[in-house]
Design a protein around this motif. Structure first.
Motif, PDB file in Angstrom:
ATOM      1  N   ILE A   1      15.190  21.915 -93.210  1.00  0.00           N
ATOM      2  CA  ILE A   1      16.622  21.847 -92.863  1.00  0.00           C
ATOM      3  C   ILE A   1      17.333  23.171 -93.171  1.00  0.00           C
ATOM      4  CG2 ILE A   1      17.178  20.763 -95.118  1.00  0.00           C
ATOM      5  CD1 ILE A   1      19.004  20.019 -91.810  1.00  0.00           C
TER       6      ILE A   1
ATOM      7  N   ALA B   1      16.651  16.862 -94.287  1.00  0.00           N
ATOM      8  CA  ALA B   1      18.032  16.590 -93.863  1.00  0.00           C
ATOM      9  C   ALA B   1      18.627  15.362 -94.576  1.00  0.00           C
ATOM     10  CB  ALA B   1      18.106  16.437 -92.345  1.00  0.00           C
TER      11      ALA B   1
ATOM     12  N   LEU C   1      23.155  26.305 -96.834  1.00  0.00           N
ATOM     13  CA  LEU C   1      22.477  25.543 -97.893  1.00  0.00           C
ATOM     14  C   LEU C   1      21.789  26.502 -98.856  1.00  0.00           C
ATOM     15  CD1 LEU C   1      20.601  22.629 -96.088  1.00  0.00           C
ATOM     16  CD2 LEU C   1      22.440  22.410 -97.760  1.00  0.00           C
TER      17      LEU C   1
ATOM     18  N   MET D   1      23.050  14.329-101.025  1.00  0.00           N
ATOM     19  CA  MET D   1      23.739  15.168-102.012  1.00  0.00           C
ATOM     20  C   MET D   1      25.259  15.155-101.811  1.00  0.00           C
ATOM     21  SD  MET D   1      20.945  18.244-101.811  1.00  0.00           S
ATOM     22  CE  MET D   1      21.885  19.528-102.546  1.00  0.00           C
TER      23      MET D   1
ATOM     24  N   ILE E   1      13.169  21.808-102.625  1.00  0.00           N
ATOM     25  CA  ILE E   1      13.672  20.467-102.944  1.00  0.00           C
ATOM     26  C   ILE E   1      13.929  19.656-101.679  1.00  0.00           C
ATOM     27  CG2 ILE E   1      14.729  21.127-105.152  1.00  0.00           C
ATOM     28  CD1 ILE E   1      17.490  20.850-103.635  1.00  0.00           C
ATOM     29  N   TYR E   2      14.022  20.322-100.533  1.00  0.00           N
ATOM     30  CA  TYR E   2      14.305  19.596 -99.296  1.00  0.00           C
ATOM     31  C   TYR E   2      13.018  19.158 -98.591  1.00  0.00           C
ATOM     32  CZ  TYR E   2      18.606  22.187-100.186  1.00  0.00           C
ATOM     33  OH  TYR E   2      19.713  22.731-100.787  1.00  0.00           O
TER      34      TYR E   2
ATOM     35  N   MET F   1      17.888  14.263 -97.438  1.00  0.00           N
ATOM     36  CA  MET F   1      18.096  14.664 -98.841  1.00  0.00           C
ATOM     37  C   MET F   1      19.426  15.419 -98.971  1.00  0.00           C
ATOM     38  SD  MET F   1      16.599  15.683-101.883  1.00  0.00           S
ATOM     39  CE  MET F   1      16.918  16.957-103.066  1.00  0.00           C
ATOM     40  N   VAL F   2      19.684  16.328 -98.021  1.00  0.00           N
ATOM     41  CA  VAL F   2      20.960  17.046 -98.015  1.00  0.00           C
ATOM     42  C   VAL F   2      22.110  16.045 -97.887  1.00  0.00           C
ATOM     43  CG1 VAL F   2      22.391  18.687 -96.728  1.00  0.00           C
ATOM     44  CG2 VAL F   2      19.969  19.166 -97.085  1.00  0.00           C
TER      45      VAL F   2
END
Lengths: 141, 304
Positions: free
Chosen positions: A107, B107, A114, B113, A131-132, B109-110
């Motif tokens: 991502i 995505a 980000l 957050m 972490i993504y 995971m984002v």
């Protein structure tokens, strides 16, 4: 070659020869007004040659993050002209915006703002994963 | 507030609790028919996946809730360049829970957050698909009556198959699991999965290229699709593809209580003739997927 001793500041010692500029850039030392000495290719009994950085200021940064860049370095904190602490930086649990995720499917490739954050998943083998997307960080040597 | 991004976000106890709820839903659907009345599920599907989206929507509707969302990026603000973080903050104002499918890994995971409501990862590229894993676990539980002490064979594309990696990871936390990996050399399980999961947790496993040879020892056979684009040449694909087609004949030496699973869609790797075999469970698996998602929604919305 003579470099004045520090009164209050940091000496980053035992940097692998040639890598001091990487640390200089990582710590954004170019943004500081204080005196900074980058000493390259200093003879070393242990390492053959090493680099040293002397910073005549106390930085408000997590110096442990340097452990990712070069785990062999020594950090000396100087106060009133005396060394008050000497340590090797530990590998940080997370590193943020030091390495970029190279996975084209991550991502982070389409969301430019980000932060590129990696988590330490294997301390022994110094493995960090995004972490993504959990891709492995390409290790610095 | 909890999210489900990776199956390992759930402890074994939580997974067992979700599976128990799912089994109770199957036994007493009426009891749950209004559990989510007044609640809304947003399905944010940045790439089409009709089956998964309908499964989530059917799950929410069966709980008495409502659904809203989009089924492809072109019909969302993403086509205008909106970030996942902004989209989720907007959707958080409308819905109570989100199921997100996205082609980019990480995505959901984002989204988690920045979200103020629970986010469920409904598949992020080739990375994670935890509700498929819950579905697979529920199917095994229902067919075998247990989540321990069995031999499971994974057959086909073990290199790129995310459902296989996730299920292996989930099963590695249970006892007495024996794994048989059946694939062509080109599509073997990646070494990091073997090292970080199987070897690290001392899970016994064997690797083979011959499905027939291991068939008699399997309690579960998990088939996956061998995709043509993974191969260097057409000839090689055709040669290998046929060795991993499950037929009625190949099942002759299999156990009478074998459970045949497949995450679907199937192309040709399971002969249609096998569908009539009572050991074929892949359509039951689809049904279980709805119940697993119902149970998950209940848990994340904390309505039980």
């Amino acid at each position: 070659m003579n470099i004045d001793s520090l009164h209050n500041g940091i000496v980053i010692d035992h940097i692998k020869a040639g890598r001091s500029m990487e640390i200089y850039k990582f710590l954004n030392l170019d943004e500081l007004d204080c005196s900074i000495a980058i000493i390259k290719n200093v003879p070393s009994s242990k390492m053959g040659k090493k680099d040293i950085i002397k910073i005549d200021a106390v930085l408000d940064v997590d110096l442990n993050a340097l452990g990712y860049i070069d785990s062999g370095i020594t950090i000396n904190l100087i106060e009133d002209g005396k060394r008050v602490k000497k340590y090797h930086p530990e590998l940080p649990e997370y590193i943020s915006n030091i390495v970029k995720c190279k996975n084209p499917r991550c991502i982070t490739t389409i969301e430019q703002e980000l932060p590129h954050v990696f988590k330490l998943t294997d301390r022994e083998n110094k493995i960090y994963r995004c972490i993504y997307c959990e891709s492995k960080a390409e290790l610095s040597q | 507030m909890r999210h489900l991004i990776d199956i390992l976000d759930l402890s074994v106890e939580e997974i067992n609790e979700i599976l128990a709820t799912a089994e109770d839903i199957i036994a007493n659907p009426a009891k749950y028919a209004h559990s989510c009345a007044g609640k809304q599920l947003a399905t944010l599907f940045y790439e089409p996946s009709t089956r998964t989206r309908l499964s989530f929507e059917s799950a929410m509707l069966s709980l008495g809730g409502e659904v809203l969302g989009f089924s492809e990026a072109s019909s969302s603000s993403a086509s205008k360049g909106e970030s996942v973080a902004d989209t989720i903050r907007v959707i958080s104002c409308y819905a109570d829970i989100v199921a997100m499918r996205h082609p980019k890994e990480g995505a959901p995971m984002v989204a988690s957050m920045y979200s103020t409501i629970p986010v469920i990862n409904a598949g992020d590229g080739g990375h994670n698909h935890p509700t498929q894993t819950l579905t697979d676990l529920l199917t095994i539980k229902r067919e075998k009556g247990r989540l321990k002490d069995f031999t499971i064979g994974f057959c086909g594309d073990l290199k790129f198959g995310r459902t296989v990696h996730s299920l292996i990871e989930a099963l590695s936390r249970y006892e007495g699991i024996n794994i048989v990996l059946i694939s062509p050399e080109e599509l073997k399980l990646p070494s990091y999965v073997k090292k970080e999961i199987l070897k690290a947790k001392n899970i016994p496993y064997t690797q083979t290229t011959d499905l027939l040879e291991v068939m008699p020892q399997l309690d579960i056979l998990y088939m996956t699709r061998v995709q043509k684009e993974r191969f260097f040449s057409e000839e090689e694909y055709l040669r290998l593809r046929d060795s991993y087609i499950l037929t009625v004949e190949k099942l002759e030496t299999a156990k009478k209580d074998l459970t045949i699973m497949h995450p679907l869609p199937r192309v040709n790797e399971i002969s249609v003739a096998v569908d009539n075999d009572p050991r074929a469970c892949y359509f039951k698996q689809v049904q279980n997927g709805k119940y697993a998602r119902m149970a998950l929604i209940l848990k994340l919305l904390e309505v039980l």
